[in-house]
Design an enzyme around this catalytic site. Structure first.
Site, PDB file in Angstrom:
ATOM      1  N   GLY A   1       9.729 -42.561  36.069  1.00 24.64           N
ATOM      2  CA  GLY A   1       8.861 -41.615  35.381  1.00 24.64           C
ATOM      3  C   GLY A   1       8.249 -42.163  34.116  1.00 24.64           C
ATOM      4  CB  SER A   2       9.377 -44.528  31.592  1.00 23.12           C
ATOM      5  OG  SER A   2      10.255 -43.533  31.121  1.00 23.12           O
TER       6      SER A   2
ATOM      7  CB  SER B   1      12.402 -46.663  27.839  1.00 23.15           C
ATOM      8  OG  SER B   1      13.636 -46.058  28.205  1.00 23.15           O
TER       9      SER B   1
ATOM     10  CB  SER C   1      16.340 -42.335  28.350  1.00 21.39           C
ATOM     11  OG  SER C   1      16.340 -43.689  28.790  1.00 21.39           O
TER      12      SER C   1
ATOM     13  CB  THR D   1      14.852 -47.808  30.969  1.00 20.91           C
ATOM     14  OG1 THR D   1      14.575 -46.403  30.867  1.00 20.91           O
ATOM     15  CG2 THR D   1      14.652 -48.281  32.398  1.00 20.91           C
TER      16      THR D   1
ATOM     17  NE  ARG E   1      11.941 -35.126  38.761  1.00 22.98           N
ATOM     18  CZ  ARG E   1      13.225 -35.052  38.455  1.00 22.98           C
ATOM     19  NH1 ARG E   1      13.782 -36.015  37.720  1.00 22.98           N
ATOM     20  NH2 ARG E   1      13.959 -34.041  38.893  1.00 22.98           N
TER      21      ARG E   1
ATOM     22  CD  GLU F   1      12.452 -39.255  40.217  1.00 19.99           C
ATOM     23  OE1 GLU F   1      13.242 -38.960  39.292  1.00 19.99           O
ATOM     24  OE2 GLU F   1      11.432 -39.949  40.046  1.00 19.99           O
TER      25      GLU F   1
ATOM     26  CG  HIS G   1      -7.877 -53.857  56.279  1.00 18.91           C
ATOM     27  ND1 HIS G   1      -8.847 -54.659  56.842  1.00 18.91           N
ATOM     28  CD2 HIS G   1      -8.525 -53.031  55.400  1.00 18.91           C
ATOM     29  CE1 HIS G   1     -10.020 -54.350  56.320  1.00 18.91           C
ATOM     30  NE2 HIS G   1      -9.860 -53.366  55.447  1.00 18.91           N
TER      31      HIS G   1
ATOM     32  CE  LYS H   1      19.190 -44.188  34.950  1.00 20.39           C
ATOM     33  NZ  LYS H   1      18.585 -43.172  34.055  1.00 20.39           N
TER      34      LYS H   1
END
Length: 356
Positions: free
Chosen positions: A61-62, A103, A105, A108, A155, A241, A257, A351
């Site tokens: 989301g960043s 970021s 938060s 990240t 997000r 998400e 293509h 994480k």
């Protein structure tokens, strides 16, 4: 199937009020304009700096704001813009590179790694964050940064991030002032929110209607290169998400293509796909034909094929309009899936394991 007009049920499914965050995107953008306006990018820091290239480094989301900006500025910026989603920066990054580290938060790990590498390479750095380690690095290193409100899922901070990024490039003298485009964009978002908010019943609500059509199906989102390509990615990620649904995205003309041939097998599985075509009035004439021909070719193969047109005059407003629509659809689909749209449990688990 869940009744999307049942306000009590929506409240139970959405305790963190993700839908409210989507509904309030216009107001978030208005607040973001004030934040960006107060950002002071010291001219001495730039000291006549003219970038040879621009890197926007971030994840998830960043990073989507960088995708938006690259698309929006592709026919305006004289300087190439690259979005970096990794721990390392490209080898060409040097003292002539303008690096914007994003970021939400501030923690990240890939972005923090890229920030440190940008320092070592002597790049000119500006950051955008709500705090965390990145804000701490900026303070100790004397790096300017835009501080945006925290406490949201990354997000759901799209307005803060996108307008913040735009403000950074304006203050750096890289792009012209976007006040007029942003004002129009906010007006368009308010119109969309009025049409798609929770109290608009299903029969009059286009976002709820599309969510019902997607229920139990797999969305395939097709956009147009340098117009709605970033929007297609945003829709895909929001289905992942918010809706906890699998989804795919691609862009014209590239998909003609290769991917177009893949609509052969397995036939039974393809019947569960719903194709969403993100259309825009600025399409190249041949791309317009490609959309139309592809829709005809997929008739009878996919479950359905739907078009979503951008709204507004400026490209800034048009891109934002389709993103706003997709956000609404993804949250309503989450409710149909009986899912809370806010938690991203697998990401949090990843994480935790990475930190071991």
């Amino acid at each position: 199937m869940i009744n999307l007009d049942d306000m009590g049920l929506i409240k139970r499914l959405d305790p963190s009020d993700m839908l409210g965050l989507v509904e309030n995107l216009p107001q978030q953008c208005e607040e973001a304009v004030e934040i960006a306006g107060k950002f002071n990018l010291n001219r001495k820091y730039l000291d006549g700096f003219i970038p040879a290239n621009i890197i926007i480094t971030g994840l998830g989301g960043s990073a989507i704001g960088g995708d938006f900006l690259r698309t929006y500025l592709v026919n305006e910026s004289k300087v190439p813009i690259l979005i970096n989603r990794y721990y390392h920066l490209p080898e060409f990054v040097n003292k002539n590179t303008f690096v914007i580290a994003v970021s939400y938060s501030g923690n990240t790990e890939e972005t923090l790694s890229a920030y440190q590498e940008a320092k070592k390479k002597g790049a000119k750095i500006v950051c955008l964050t709500s705090g965390g380690k990145l804000a701490g690095y900026c303070k100790s290193d004397g790096i300017p940064f835009v501080l945006i409100p925290g406490g949201l899922p990354p997000r759901a901070s799209f307005g803060y991030q996108q307008i913040g990024l735009t403000g950074i490039l304006e203050k750096a003298g890289i792009i012209k002032n976007k006040k007029t485009e942003i004002k129009e964009m906010i007006s368009v978002l308010k119109s969309i929110s009025a049409e798609m908010r929770r109290d608009v019943p299903l029969e009059k609500n286009p976002a709820k209607k599309m969510a019902v059509q997607l229920y139990g199906k797999i969305p395939v989102i097709y956009g147009s290169q340098d117009l709605t390509d970033a929007v297609a990615l945003r829709w895909k990620c929001q289905f992942n998400e918010n809706s906890k649904s699998f989804a795919f995205n691609n862009v014209f003309p590239e998909l003609n293509h290769n991917e177009i041939v893949g609509w052969e097998m397995p036939k039974e599985l393809l019947k569960n796909f719903v194709v969403i075509l993100l259309r825009d009035k600025g399409e190249h004439p041949q791309v317009k034909k490609r959309f139309e021909i592809t829709r005809e070719l997929l008739g009878g193969i996919a479950c359905a094929t739907e078009e979503v047109w951008t709204r507004g005059n400026s490209l800034f407003a048009r891109i934002f309009s389709s993103i706003h629509t997709g956000d609404f659809v993804s949250v309503y689909l989450a409710f149909l899936n009986e899912q809370n749209p806010t938690p991203v449990k697998r990401i949090e688990e990843l994480k935790k394991r990475l930190a071991m």
